[in-house]
Design an enzyme around this catalytic site. Structure first.
Site, PDB file in Angstrom:
ATOM      1  N   LYS A 123       0.820  -1.217   0.000  1.00 55.93           N
ATOM      2  CA  LYS A 123       0.000   0.000   0.000  1.00 55.93           C
ATOM      3  C   LYS A 123       0.854   1.266   0.000  1.00 55.93           C
ATOM      4  CE  LYS A 123      -4.252  -2.012   1.749  1.00 55.93           C
ATOM      5  NZ  LYS A 123      -3.889  -3.427   1.922  1.00 55.93           N
TER       6      LYS A 123
HETATM    7  C1  LIG Z   1      -4.503  -4.490   1.254  1.00 49.68           C
HETATM    8  C2  LIG Z   1      -3.734  -5.762   1.144  1.00 49.68           C
HETATM    9  C3  LIG Z   1      -4.097  -6.786   0.236  1.00 49.68           C
HETATM   10  C4  LIG Z   1      -5.332  -6.690  -0.642  1.00 49.68           C
HETATM   11  O1  LIG Z   1      -5.246  -5.687  -1.612  1.00 49.68           O
HETATM   12  P1  LIG Z   1      -6.544  -5.252  -2.463  1.00 49.68           P
HETATM   13  O2  LIG Z   1      -6.115  -4.122  -3.298  1.00 49.68           O
HETATM   14  O3  LIG Z   1      -7.587  -4.888  -1.446  1.00 49.68           O
HETATM   15  O4  LIG Z   1      -6.947  -6.442  -3.252  1.00 49.68           O
HETATM   16  C5  LIG Z   1      -3.284  -7.893   0.149  1.00 49.68           C
HETATM   17  N1  LIG Z   1      -2.197  -8.040   0.941  1.00 49.68           N
HETATM   18  C6  LIG Z   1      -1.824  -7.101   1.826  1.00 49.68           C
HETATM   19  C7  LIG Z   1      -0.627  -7.333   2.683  1.00 49.68           C
HETATM   20  C8  LIG Z   1      -2.567  -5.928   1.965  1.00 49.68           C
HETATM   21  O5  LIG Z   1      -2.193  -4.991   2.868  1.00 49.68           O
END
Ligand SMILES: *Cc1c(COP(=O)(O)O)cnc(C)c1O
Length: 466
Positions: free
Chosen positions: A112
């Site tokens: 993220k």
């Molecule tokens: C947010 C997150 C996901 C999922 O991502 P999306 O964009 O919601 O599909 C997967 N793995 C981790 C570690 C995350 O923080």
């Protein structure tokens, strides 16, 4: 570049406007009206670029004339200088044609950061120019909150309020939020659960009268277009590293809200030769069920070892549906309205199109642990539980053209989820990277508040910066 709503009624916006908007006023999500595309030769020429230069190339057409090229370059360079690997998004090979794209070298050790480090800087730049300030409000059960706080900590024009359920997030995740110092950063520990926190955020977006008149409220969850945009870049980067455009590749993506994998879909629409996108889910398998049965339906939330994928609906799936339904906003609005009260079944034509590109796989907690253990045994490589789900799904696919590399997106560093490593039967110590090794000695700052909307809103109203 114009952005339009998936439900066809909200006004079209430019990049600056879409950055400051969450959900469209008709309840839809914003998508570009037309996508920029790159020819095979143009993509081949990108192989020479480092990560920030590639990001500038991919992102520029989306930003269009909202930010001058030199300023955008400076923002992007600064963003990816925060990452602690010289390649920004390095790859590791696990087996013949099996690769892992490490997206966890940013400040909070999860993918993220790629989007939220950029989003914070883009927002602050635009707000500064407009002499405006905003309030960011979000609820988190883990990764989003810390990535948003790290992304906004130097932003002079943003007060950020992140609600988390008191005593119900992991120590590492809480400390990654509460040890960030700054007068505009507010961690609110609500004496309730995650759903209570989320309900308060929703209610605050619906009625913003508790805020001073000159402040708008901005969302940083993955419905924000800029987050998707930033994530397109690493699909290009990884495919180029393995020989695209001459060599098609497949991606396996640990998926919750469908934001990350939707960026992969856009990369393909822009010209990247992506052979397959594998939706990897945990027991919260709404997407796996829709791929196998064509029916989209809610089931109760299950708490798993991969908490960042614990969801009941995948909000960004609507962005794909918009294309599957030939961008018919009225048809999609009618469908999604029905989904408010009932399960919905998609047309054969739409699902046939989805299945040409996407396949899906569901992975239990037990299989997650088995994957962590076997990858460690075979490669001495430690996967976090989310990435392990991606690898398990990648290995389950058998019908790809021979020799197609499968790239699994490693979305978090294993040190964020030591309990999953333990549950896998490994007594391997999982060390935090150097820059976080004193995390447990740092002072924490958070406000414990009762589980009441008025308490949260009163706190916000009196602490917003002048
Ligand atoms: C947010 C997150 C996901 C999922 O991502 P999306 O964009 O919601 O599909 C997967 N793995 C981790 C570690 C995350 O923080």
């Amino acid at each position: 570049m114009k952005y339009i709503s998936t439900r066809g009624q909200a006004p079209a916006l430019n990049f600056e406007q879409v950055l400051l908007t969450g959900l469209a006023s008709d309840g839809g999500l914003y998508v570009p009206e037309t996508l920029p595309t790159f020819s095979r030769d143009e993509i081949a020429a990108m192989a020479a670029l480092d990560y920030p230069a590639l990001a500038l190339k991919i992102i520029s057409p989306f930003v269009d004339d909202c930010i001058p090229a030199g300023d955008l370059k400076a923002i992007i360079d600064e963003t990816y200088a925060e990452f602690r690997h010289n390649a920004v998004a390095p790859m590791v090979q696990l087996a013949a044609n099996q690769w892992v794209l490490e997206l966890f070298h940013g400040p909070t050790l999860a993918f993220k950061d790629f989007a939220l480090q950029l989003l914070g800087r883009l927002l602050d730049y635009i707000l500064e120019r407009k002499h405006q300030k905003v309030v960011i409000m979000g609820a988190t059960s883990g990764d989003t909150g810390s990535a948003a706080i790290e992304g906004c900590k130097r932003c002079k024009n943003i007060d950020i309020y992140i609600l988390h359920p008191h005593n119900r997030v992991s120590d590492v995740q809480r400390r990654q939020m509460t040890t960030v110092v700054g007068d505009t950063i507010h961690n609110l520990a609500v004496e309730g659960n995650f759903d209570d926190c989320q309900a308060m955020v929703k209610a605050s977006f619906a009625d913003r009268s508790f805020l001073p008149a000159d402040r708008s409220l901005v969302a940083v969850n993955s419905i924000n277009w800029a987050r998707i945009m930033a994530q397109i870049v690493y699909y290009f980067y990884a495919a180029l590293a393995l020989g695209s455009p001459s060599r098609p590749v497949a991606f396996s993506v640990p998926t919750g809200n469908f934001g990350d994998i939707f960026a992969g879909y856009l990369a393909r629409q822009m010209g990247l030769p992506v052979e397959r996108l594998i939706i990897a889910t945990n027991r919260n398998d709404v997407l796996h069920r829709v791929m196998t049965t064509s029916t989209y339906g809610r089931q109760p939330l299950a708490h798993t070892l991969s908490p960042s994928m614990d969801i009941t609906v995948s909000s960004n799936f609507e962005r794909l549906l918009f294309d599957l339904y030939d961008r018919d906003g009225a048809a999609l609005a009618a469908l999604m309205r029905r989904f408010d009260t009932a399960d919905i079944t998609f047309s054969d034509a739409a699902m046939a199109r989805a299945r040409e590109l996407f396949s899906s796989h569901r992975v239990s907690d037990e299989q997650t642990c088995e994957q962590i253990a076997s990858t460690w045994r075979e490669c001495e490589y430690l996967l976090d539980p989310h990435s392990a789900i991606g690898v398990a799904a990648a290995l389950a696919v058998t019908d790809l053209p021979a020799g197609t590399p499968v790239i699994t997106l490693a979305t978090a560093h294993p040190a964020k989820f030591p309990q999953a490593v333990k549950a896998s039967g490994l007594d391997q110590a999982v060390n935090l990277p150097l820059h976080l090794q004193d995390l447990f000695e740092r002072a924490e700052r958070f406000e414990v508040l009762p589980n009441a909307l008025s308490a949260v809103q009163d706190y916000m109203a009196k602490s917003i910066s002048a």
